[in-house]
Design an enzyme around this catalytic site. Structure first.
Site, PDB file in Angstrom:
ATOM      1  N   HIS A  37      -3.212   7.096   2.188  1.00 48.80           N
ATOM      2  CA  HIS A  37      -3.638   5.813   1.625  1.00 48.80           C
ATOM      3  C   HIS A  37      -5.098   5.574   1.979  1.00 48.80           C
ATOM      4  O   HIS A  37      -5.493   5.653   3.148  1.00 48.80           O
ATOM      5  CB  HIS A  37      -2.755   4.687   2.157  1.00 48.80           C
ATOM      6  CG  HIS A  37      -3.279   3.319   1.852  1.00 48.80           C
ATOM      7  ND1 HIS A  37      -3.692   2.954   0.596  1.00 48.80           N
ATOM      8  CD2 HIS A  37      -3.484   2.242   2.663  1.00 48.80           C
ATOM      9  CE1 HIS A  37      -4.110   1.696   0.635  1.00 48.80           C
ATOM     10  NE2 HIS A  37      -3.992   1.247   1.869  1.00 48.80           N
ATOM     11  N   ASN A  89     -10.204  -0.074  -0.825  1.00 48.89           N
ATOM     12  CA  ASN A  89      -8.748  -0.081  -0.676  1.00 48.89           C
ATOM     13  C   ASN A  89      -8.132  -0.681  -1.938  1.00 48.89           C
ATOM     14  O   ASN A  89      -8.213  -1.882  -2.166  1.00 48.89           O
ATOM     15  CB  ASN A  89      -8.365  -0.896   0.560  1.00 48.89           C
ATOM     16  CG  ASN A  89      -6.870  -0.925   0.815  1.00 48.89           C
ATOM     17  OD1 ASN A  89      -6.073  -0.556  -0.030  1.00 48.89           O
ATOM     18  ND2 ASN A  89      -6.482  -1.392   1.990  1.00 48.89           N
ATOM     19  N   CYS A 111       0.809  -1.223   0.000  1.00 51.51           N
ATOM     20  CA  CYS A 111       0.000   0.000   0.000  1.00 51.51           C
ATOM     21  C   CYS A 111       0.840   1.270   0.000  1.00 51.51           C
ATOM     22  O   CYS A 111       0.331   2.345  -0.323  1.00 51.51           O
ATOM     23  CB  CYS A 111      -0.945   0.004   1.201  1.00 51.51           C
ATOM     24  SG  CYS A 111      -2.129  -1.361   1.189  1.00 51.51           S
TER      25      CYS A 111
END
Length: 313
Positions: free
Chosen positions: A229, A259, A111
């Site tokens: 993020h 996500n 990520c």
């Protein structure tokens, strides 16, 4: 001269999946939104070649800028390509119309990948030249879609930015780190699902991303916009509450994408451009935390005047 972000392209190919998909495993739309902020996500066709998706976002940048500036490098960021050797950067470069005289390589920091890619791209950006950083993720190929803990969280997508060296851009700042002792907090493989220690990940994400933002802004240059993020709206709100940046905009696009790992920050930036919700020029802070564990942030100038004008027209 130093580099800054001057253009962006995004793509969300595949099927748009809203939260009703998870009714069959006993998760309601209200429950998912309350716990994560996710309302929908995009899932690619399982057979969609990722290099083709990468070319869809890189080719427009190449076409718009190659007559004006020398693009010397392509960094392709992903944790979901599946294969080990060869990587996909060279195939993305070819399909995007880049010349053979270009540095092209893959990067995987989960990520945190896009932040790491931007930091690397800024260091590679020559005076008067440019670098493309492209993030491509097909997280739907890693998750167990019947897993109540992880199934609703993840989505797919791609985005690429052009980093160009210009005299008006101020020096960028970055901070990053890793802790291999915490590698088991998050892990996943194609076909094997994703496992994560939810509460520990939440706590570490808030702590490390908050610390990173504070480290980047202990001087006089404040950001125009902060893009963290996009893992969980609750994490983003907690970071916003913890840092002292006044009324600076903190972007939250979790609702529409879920996500998307390394692609989440540039997809969120692309959404800002699409909605024309940020000033044409300014300074952005990008910050992430992910598996590895790896975290980092970068504060960098941007000029998206042309991108916003295209959207407006």
């Amino acid at each position: 001269m130093t580099g800054g972000i001057v253009d962006i392209a995004t793509a969300t190919p595949g099927e748009h999946i809203d939260n009703s998909y998870f009714d069959s495993i006993g998760l309601t739309d209200e429950w998912i939104r309350r716990r994560t902020g996710v309302g929908a996500r995009w899932w690619m066709d399982p057979d969609e070649p990722l290099e083709g998706v990468g070319a869809r976002v890189c080719a427009p940048l190449v076409a718009r800028h190659r007559e004006r500036v020398n693009i010397t490098a392509l960094i392709v960021v992903s944790c979901s390509t599946g294969g080990k050797v060869p990587g996909i950067a060279q195939r993305v470069a070819k399909q995007s119309g880049l010349p053979t005289e270009v540095l092209a390589f893959d990067l995987n920091a989960a990520c945190s990948g896009f932040v790491y890619g931007v930091i690397s791209g800024l260091s590679l950006c020559p005076s008067g030249g440019a670098v493309i950083v492209c993030a491509i993720e097909a997280m739907s190929r890693l998750i167990d879609k019947t897993d109540r803990n992880t199934g609703p969280l993840f989505g797919d997508g791609a985005s690429a930015v052009l980093i160009e060296s210009r005299p008006e851009f101020r020096e960028h700042r970055w901070h990053a780190g890793c802790d291999g002792d915490r590698v088991d907090l998050m892990r996943g493989e194609i076909g094997g699902g994703i496992q994560l220690d939810g509460m520990a990940v939440y706590d570490r994400a808030v702590r490390m991303m908050t610390d990173t933002v504070n480290r980047l802004h202990d001087n006089d240059i404040e950001p125009t916009v902060v893009i963290g993020h996009q893992a969980n709206s609750r994490i983003l709100q907690k970071i916003r509450d913890e840092v002292d940046l006044g009324d600076v905009e903190f972007v939250d696009s979790v609702q529409g994408f879920g996500n998307t790992s390394a692609a989440s920050i540039p997809l969120a930036l692309g959404a800002c451009v699409a909605m024309q919700s940020i000033p044409p020029t300014g300074r952005m802070t990008l910050v992430a935390y992910g598996a590895g564990e790896a975290w980092g942030g970068v504060s960098v100038d941007y000029d998206l005047t042309d991108a916003l004008a295209r959207r407006g027209s």
